[in-house]
Design a protein around this motif. Structure first.
Motif, PDB file in Angstrom:
ATOM      1  N   ALA A 197       0.381   9.455  -3.637  1.00 22.16           N
ATOM      2  CA  ALA A 197      -0.440   8.465  -3.721  1.00 22.16           C
ATOM      3  C   ALA A 197      -1.512   8.587  -5.034  1.00 22.16           C
ATOM      4  O   ALA A 197      -1.887   7.778  -5.686  1.00 22.16           O
ATOM      5  CB  ALA A 197      -1.465   8.421  -2.329  1.00 22.16           C
ATOM      6  N   GLN A 198      -1.810  10.008  -5.380  1.00 15.28           N
ATOM      7  CA  GLN A 198      -2.805  10.499  -6.377  1.00 15.28           C
ATOM      8  C   GLN A 198      -1.912  10.940  -7.555  1.00 15.28           C
ATOM      9  O   GLN A 198      -2.593  11.160  -8.518  1.00 15.28           O
ATOM     10  CB  GLN A 198      -3.758  11.239  -5.797  1.00 15.28           C
ATOM     11  N   THR A 249      -0.900   9.612   5.803  1.00 13.85           N
ATOM     12  CA  THR A 249       0.101  10.394   5.575  1.00 13.85           C
ATOM     13  C   THR A 249       0.907  10.748   6.921  1.00 13.85           C
ATOM     14  O   THR A 249       2.053  10.966   7.360  1.00 13.85           O
ATOM     15  CB  THR A 249      -0.126  11.932   4.875  1.00 13.85           C
ATOM     16  N   LYS A 253      -7.396   4.491  -7.356  1.00  8.91           N
ATOM     17  CA  LYS A 253      -6.302   5.329  -7.849  1.00  8.91           C
ATOM     18  C   LYS A 253      -6.334   5.186  -9.364  1.00  8.91           C
ATOM     19  O   LYS A 253      -6.814   4.167  -9.873  1.00  8.91           O
ATOM     20  CB  LYS A 253      -4.969   5.149  -7.381  1.00  8.91           C
ATOM     21  N   SER A 298       1.023  -1.234  -0.224  1.00  7.18           N
ATOM     22  CA  SER A 298       0.043  -0.016   0.076  1.00  7.18           C
ATOM     23  C   SER A 298       0.783   1.344   0.014  1.00  7.18           C
ATOM     24  O   SER A 298       2.234   1.293   0.264  1.00  7.18           O
ATOM     25  CB  SER A 298      -0.928  -0.175   1.516  1.00  7.18           C
ATOM     26  N   CYS A 299       0.290   2.355  -0.356  1.00  2.92           N
ATOM     27  CA  CYS A 299       1.148   3.624   0.064  1.00  2.92           C
ATOM     28  C   CYS A 299       1.299   3.693   1.373  1.00  2.92           C
ATOM     29  O   CYS A 299       2.177   4.665   1.712  1.00  2.92           O
ATOM     30  CB  CYS A 299       0.190   4.830  -0.722  1.00  2.92           C
ATOM     31  N   THR A 300       0.443   3.487   2.210  1.00  2.00           N
ATOM     32  CA  THR A 300       0.664   3.568   3.614  1.00  2.00           C
ATOM     33  C   THR A 300       1.862   2.744   4.192  1.00  2.00           C
ATOM     34  O   THR A 300       2.650   3.599   4.620  1.00  2.00           O
ATOM     35  CB  THR A 300      -0.550   2.859   4.283  1.00  2.00           C
ATOM     36  N   GLY A 326      -2.481  -1.619  -3.090  1.00  2.51           N
ATOM     37  CA  GLY A 326      -1.073  -1.605  -3.527  1.00  2.51           C
ATOM     38  C   GLY A 326      -0.332  -0.268  -3.384  1.00  2.51           C
ATOM     39  O   GLY A 326      -1.031   0.724  -3.183  1.00  2.51           O
ATOM     40  N   TYR A 369     -11.587  15.649   2.979  1.00  2.83           N
ATOM     41  CA  TYR A 369     -11.294  14.895   4.249  1.00  2.83           C
ATOM     42  C   TYR A 369     -11.734  15.581   5.427  1.00  2.83           C
ATOM     43  O   TYR A 369     -11.797  16.701   5.467  1.00  2.83           O
ATOM     44  CB  TYR A 369      -9.584  14.953   4.436  1.00  2.83           C
ATOM     45  N   THR A 378      -5.263  15.872   4.365  1.00  2.48           N
ATOM     46  CA  THR A 378      -4.939  14.765   3.777  1.00  2.48           C
ATOM     47  C   THR A 378      -5.520  13.445   4.300  1.00  2.48           C
ATOM     48  O   THR A 378      -6.136  13.421   5.242  1.00  2.48           O
ATOM     49  CB  THR A 378      -3.237  14.734   3.822  1.00  2.48           C
ATOM     50  N   PHE A 379      -5.260  12.297   3.758  1.00 12.09           N
ATOM     51  CA  PHE A 379      -5.433  10.929   4.085  1.00 12.09           C
ATOM     52  C   PHE A 379      -4.724  10.681   5.520  1.00 12.09           C
ATOM     53  O   PHE A 379      -3.527  10.966   5.698  1.00 12.09           O
ATOM     54  CB  PHE A 379      -5.466  10.009   2.937  1.00 12.09           C
ATOM     55  N   HIS A 406      -4.249   1.651  -4.595  1.00 11.07           N
ATOM     56  CA  HIS A 406      -5.551   1.223  -4.246  1.00 11.07           C
ATOM     57  C   HIS A 406      -6.353   1.275  -5.528  1.00 11.07           C
ATOM     58  O   HIS A 406      -6.557   2.096  -6.237  1.00 11.07           O
ATOM     59  CB  HIS A 406      -5.940   2.367  -3.107  1.00 11.07           C
ATOM     60  N   SER A 448       0.371   5.272  -4.447  1.00  9.07           N
ATOM     61  CA  SER A 448      -0.733   4.308  -3.906  1.00  9.07           C
ATOM     62  C   SER A 448      -1.335   3.457  -5.339  1.00  9.07           C
ATOM     63  O   SER A 448      -1.736   4.173  -6.367  1.00  9.07           O
ATOM     64  CB  SER A 448      -1.922   4.871  -3.360  1.00  9.07           C
ATOM     65  N   VAL A 502       1.652  16.692  -0.227  1.00  5.50           N
ATOM     66  CA  VAL A 502       0.693  15.750  -0.778  1.00  5.50           C
ATOM     67  C   VAL A 502       0.291  16.322  -1.741  1.00  5.50           C
ATOM     68  O   VAL A 502      -0.325  17.550  -2.072  1.00  5.50           O
ATOM     69  CB  VAL A 502      -0.525  15.585   0.391  1.00  5.50           C
ATOM     70  N   ASP A 525       4.057  12.666  -0.748  1.00  5.94           N
ATOM     71  CA  ASP A 525       2.856  11.648  -0.609  1.00  5.94           C
ATOM     72  C   ASP A 525       2.362  11.863  -2.300  1.00  5.94           C
ATOM     73  O   ASP A 525       1.421  12.843  -2.519  1.00  5.94           O
ATOM     74  CB  ASP A 525       1.796  12.006   0.333  1.00  5.94           C
TER      75      ASP A 525
END
Ligand SMILES: *Cc1c(COP(=O)(O)O)cnc(C)c1O
Length: 382
Positions: A155-156, A85, A182, A55-57, A189, A321, A81-82, A179, A177, A127, A153
């Motif tokens: 992710a996007q 992060t 995305k 994951s990005c996490t 992932g 968020y 943000t998520f 996910h 990410s 981010v 970050d």
């Protein structure tokens, strides 16, 4: 008409490649397809080193370990943000210092970072919201002035650029990410990009549970063992096989998503709407990777009513968020500074359905509903 918020794109060869992994008989991580994915990203974007993660996490957690975050270290990031992060750094004992978003974009306000830097600051985590680049020159200049790490970050931000440079490839580390929400996805992932040579070896060790197993497989050592801290951050090669089928279609996916984004823009660029909401702004140094389409409504009441209306009409619009500085977990640990723009995006932003198979008819239907909602409101106002 029912329009979901998201529908994961399936390229076509996912099952074929998964079957191939099973036939090959090496199903654990760092296998054949993992290597293909790493090579793909390294070649296409010139990234120094890529490591697929689950994951990005996980990629963010690896970055926090690599930055050697210690108890009490401060990390600056946006509040809008998520959760991951921040959580990745909190797990290492960091104190998060939240910065406000820009007035014209939900990304971090680059001009408000310097005043937050103290002698405890260790890293800045920009981010790239909606895949739109933060002003990385400003952030990298601060990082070198104060000797800080920069963890993007991203992710996007797959396939998006800042002044021609791929996002995720500018800071010391970049985290992506995959996910299912995305642009490119494998369910769950992610990927860590390592841009600083000093961390090439250690990143691989942390990835492989604190062992030098990757070196062993390359024949560089004749036995592998415990050499550092780490965890099981690498995905099974089954995930990588699925992922590789997506990568082969990256341009097709991106082209279609950009068409959808532009259709949204043409449809919603209404003279009368300006009063009720603002369309996404993209600075001239950034590209648009068509990760999402959002509106920033004039106030929270309008946003919430519009969400309800769209839901009634079968349209899966959503908001996000809940700002992290006001979260149940962090509000008591936070310095209590006001973050006005963060609050505004949290209250007023709405995300419209966005996925590969979204049709022109879907967008026309959606636009018609938004227009008629505005018309009713205007009737009330006058
Ligand atoms: C999706 C997302 C994440 C988390 O990604 P996972 O792969 O689900 O761990 C982190 N940060 C941002 C900005 C995201 O959009």
């Amino acid at each position: 008409m029912q329009i979901p918020f998201n529908k994961p794109y399936i390229a076509g060869k996912e099952l074929e490649y998964i079957k191939d992994v099973v036939t090959r008989g090496k199903i654990s991580g760092n296998g054949y397809y993992t290597q293909l994915c790493h090579d793909f990203f390294q070649q296409r974007y010139g990234f120094k080193k890529c490591l697929l993660t689950t994951s990005c996490t996980d990629a963010l957690e690896m970055a926090a370990i690599l930055c050697d975050i210690q108890l009490g270290d401060e990390v600056i990031m946006p509040s809008y943000t998520f959760v991951s992060t921040a959580n990745a750094f909190v797990l290492r004992g960091a104190r998060i210092v939240f910065a406000d978003s820009r007035a014209d974009h939900p990304g971090i306000d680059e001009d408000k970072i310097e005043e937050l830097i103290t002698n405890r600051t260790k890293a800045i985590v920009p981010v790239h919201y909606a895949g739109v680049a933060c002003d990385m020159d400003k952030i990298m200049a601060l990082a070198s002035k104060y000797n800080l790490f920069v963890v993007e970050d991203a992710a996007q931000a797959m396939d998006s650029f800042y002044k021609g440079r791929p996002l995720g490839g500018i800071g010391h580390f970049g985290c992506f990410s995959f996910h299912e929400t995305k642009n490119i996805q494998c369910g769950e992932g992610g990927m860590l990009v390592i841009n600083d040579e000093r961390f090439l070896r250690r990143s691989e060790i942390i990835w492989e549970k604190g062992t030098n197993r990757a070196e062993f497989f390359r024949g560089e050592v004749n036995k592998y063992g415990w050499v550092d801290i780490g965890s099981s951050f690498l995905p099974s090669d089954i995930i990588a096989a699925y992922q590789y089928a997506q990568l082969e279609n990256l341009d097709i996916i991106q082209n279609r998503r950009k068409e959808i984004w532009n259709t949204y823009l043409e449809n919603l660029n209404l003279h009368e709407s300006d009063f009720f909401f603002k369309l996404p702004a993209i600075p001239d140094y950034a590209t648009n990777n068509a990760h999402m389409f959002y509106l920033v409504c004039q106030d929270g009441e309008f946003r919430n009513k519009l969400l309800i209306r769209l839901k009634e009409k079968g349209i899966g619009a959503v908001f996000h968020y809940l700002s992290l500085h006001k979260s149940e977990f962090y509000r008591n640990k936070n310095a209590g500074r006001e973050l006005q723009n963060t609050d505004r995006y949290s209250d007023c932003l709405i995300r419209l359905p966005f996925f590969y198979e979204l049709t022109q008819e879907n967008i026309s239907y959606l636009t018609k509903e938004i227009k008629s909602f505005i018309k009713e409101l205007k009737h009330y106002c006058l």
